[in-house]
Motif scaffolding. Structure first.
Motif, PDB file in Angstrom:
ATOM      1  N   GLY A 135      -6.879   0.030  -5.019  1.00 43.73           N
ATOM      2  CA  GLY A 135      -6.279   0.395  -4.082  1.00 43.73           C
ATOM      3  C   GLY A 135      -7.448   0.226  -2.354  1.00 43.73           C
ATOM      4  O   GLY A 135      -6.923  -0.015  -1.427  1.00 43.73           O
ATOM      5  N   ILE A 136      -8.428   0.513  -2.634  1.00 42.25           N
ATOM      6  CA  ILE A 136      -9.269   0.497  -1.366  1.00 42.25           C
ATOM      7  C   ILE A 136     -10.254  -0.661  -1.936  1.00 42.25           C
ATOM      8  O   ILE A 136     -10.047  -0.983  -0.554  1.00 42.25           O
ATOM      9  N   LEU A 179       0.705   3.550  -3.397  1.00 43.94           N
ATOM     10  CA  LEU A 179      -0.035   5.317  -2.778  1.00 43.94           C
ATOM     11  C   LEU A 179       0.739   5.693  -3.388  1.00 43.94           C
ATOM     12  O   LEU A 179       0.310   6.940  -3.776  1.00 43.94           O
ATOM     13  N   ILE A 184       0.494   5.692  -7.735  1.00 42.44           N
ATOM     14  CA  ILE A 184      -0.589   7.222  -7.747  1.00 42.44           C
ATOM     15  C   ILE A 184      -0.725   8.147  -7.880  1.00 42.44           C
ATOM     16  O   ILE A 184      -0.419   8.901  -8.698  1.00 42.44           O
ATOM     17  N   ASN A 235       0.908  -1.134   0.242  1.00 43.65           N
ATOM     18  CA  ASN A 235       0.128  -0.064   0.106  1.00 43.65           C
ATOM     19  C   ASN A 235       1.219   0.504  -0.577  1.00 43.65           C
ATOM     20  O   ASN A 235       0.433   2.272  -0.698  1.00 43.65           O
ATOM     21  N   ALA A 293      -7.141   3.103   3.060  1.00 46.36           N
ATOM     22  CA  ALA A 293      -8.510   3.556   2.659  1.00 46.36           C
ATOM     23  C   ALA A 293      -9.093   4.390   2.524  1.00 46.36           C
ATOM     24  O   ALA A 293      -9.377   5.299   1.665  1.00 46.36           O
ATOM     25  N   PRO A 341      -6.730   4.708  -6.577  1.00 43.10           N
ATOM     26  CA  PRO A 341      -7.176   4.309  -5.502  1.00 43.10           C
ATOM     27  C   PRO A 341      -8.512   3.768  -5.540  1.00 43.10           C
ATOM     28  O   PRO A 341      -8.294   2.827  -4.600  1.00 43.10           O
ATOM     29  N   VAL A 388      -7.353  10.491  -2.243  1.00 38.21           N
ATOM     30  CA  VAL A 388      -6.537  10.409  -3.151  1.00 38.21           C
ATOM     31  C   VAL A 388      -8.219  10.664  -4.457  1.00 38.21           C
ATOM     32  O   VAL A 388      -7.797  11.421  -5.873  1.00 38.21           O
ATOM     33  N   LEU A 389      -8.537   9.424  -4.151  1.00 42.83           N
ATOM     34  CA  LEU A 389      -9.927   9.672  -5.529  1.00 42.83           C
ATOM     35  C   LEU A 389     -10.533  10.900  -4.863  1.00 42.83           C
ATOM     36  O   LEU A 389     -10.512  11.143  -6.620  1.00 42.83           O
ATOM     37  N   TYR A 396      -6.831   6.803   0.355  1.00 40.81           N
ATOM     38  CA  TYR A 396      -6.795   6.255  -1.323  1.00 40.81           C
ATOM     39  C   TYR A 396      -8.362   6.862  -1.883  1.00 40.81           C
ATOM     40  O   TYR A 396      -8.149   7.218  -2.507  1.00 40.81           O
ATOM     41  N   CYS A 439      -6.907  -2.550   0.089  1.00 39.89           N
ATOM     42  CA  CYS A 439      -7.140  -2.524   1.510  1.00 39.89           C
ATOM     43  C   CYS A 439      -8.599  -2.905   2.345  1.00 39.89           C
ATOM     44  O   CYS A 439      -8.511  -4.045   3.559  1.00 39.89           O
TER      45      CYS A 439
END
Length: 167
Positions: free
Chosen positions: A86-87, A65, A68, A61, A155, A83, A161-162, A158, A90
């Motif tokens: 990534g979630i 991250l 990303i 992660n 999470a 992201p 970031v999203l 992410y 997680c």
């Protein structure tokens, strides 16, 4: 663990085994102690695997991250989808942690039942009591309560970031 659950677990643990009377006392005690030691070792191995899984997912992660954020800084097309991946990672990590926690809980319940047949009960009765039986956070904070925060924090990062990738 509820009294009824312990009774069912005890029956499942000892109900299919050769009876004590079928052994000489010394052989029974030797076999029982060997099984106990092996089972405690297996519980320790599960804990070690849990630690390795945590290290793996934390590294994954952190790297993911960072990548990303780098891609978003360079306006790479469709980087906003990462992201979401990534979630999902997680979520998988949190599910794996829950599975490990449940497996360890079951293993320590069985260790506790086995300790009822031993001269002492260092894990089930003594250590757990000394730690406040999980109810006194001044004595012991259960590791599972802390470790589940890590994938949750990732999470959330992410998700931030999203959201920022759409702004």
């Amino acid at each position: 663990m509820e009294k009824e659950d312990r009774a069912i677990l005890r029956q499942r643990l000892y109900g299919h085994s050769p009876k004590k009377e079928d052994y000489s006392t010394e052989n029974y005690q030797d076999h029982f102690l060997e099984q106990y030691k092996l089972y405690v070792e297996m519980a320790d191995r599960i804990s070690n695997r849990r630690g390795v899984a945590n290290a793996f997912f934390a590294t994954l992660n952190t790297t993911f991250l960072s990548a990303i954020v780098g891609l978003l800084d360079n306006d790479v097309r469709n980087a906003f989808l990462l992201p979401i991946v990534g979630i999902l990672i997680c979520g998988f990590w949190a599910g794996l942690l829950r599975s490990y926690r449940n497996l360890n809980t079951a293993k320590f319940a069985i260790i506790g039942l086995m300790e009822e047949s031993l001269p002492s009960s260092p894990y089930w009765h003594a250590e757990w009591y000394a730690l406040g039986q999980g109810n006194d956070w001044k004595k012991h904070i259960p590791f599972g309560a802390i470790e589940i925060l890590i994938p949750t924090v990732f999470a959330l990062l992410y998700a931030v970031v999203l959201v920022l990738s759409w702004v």
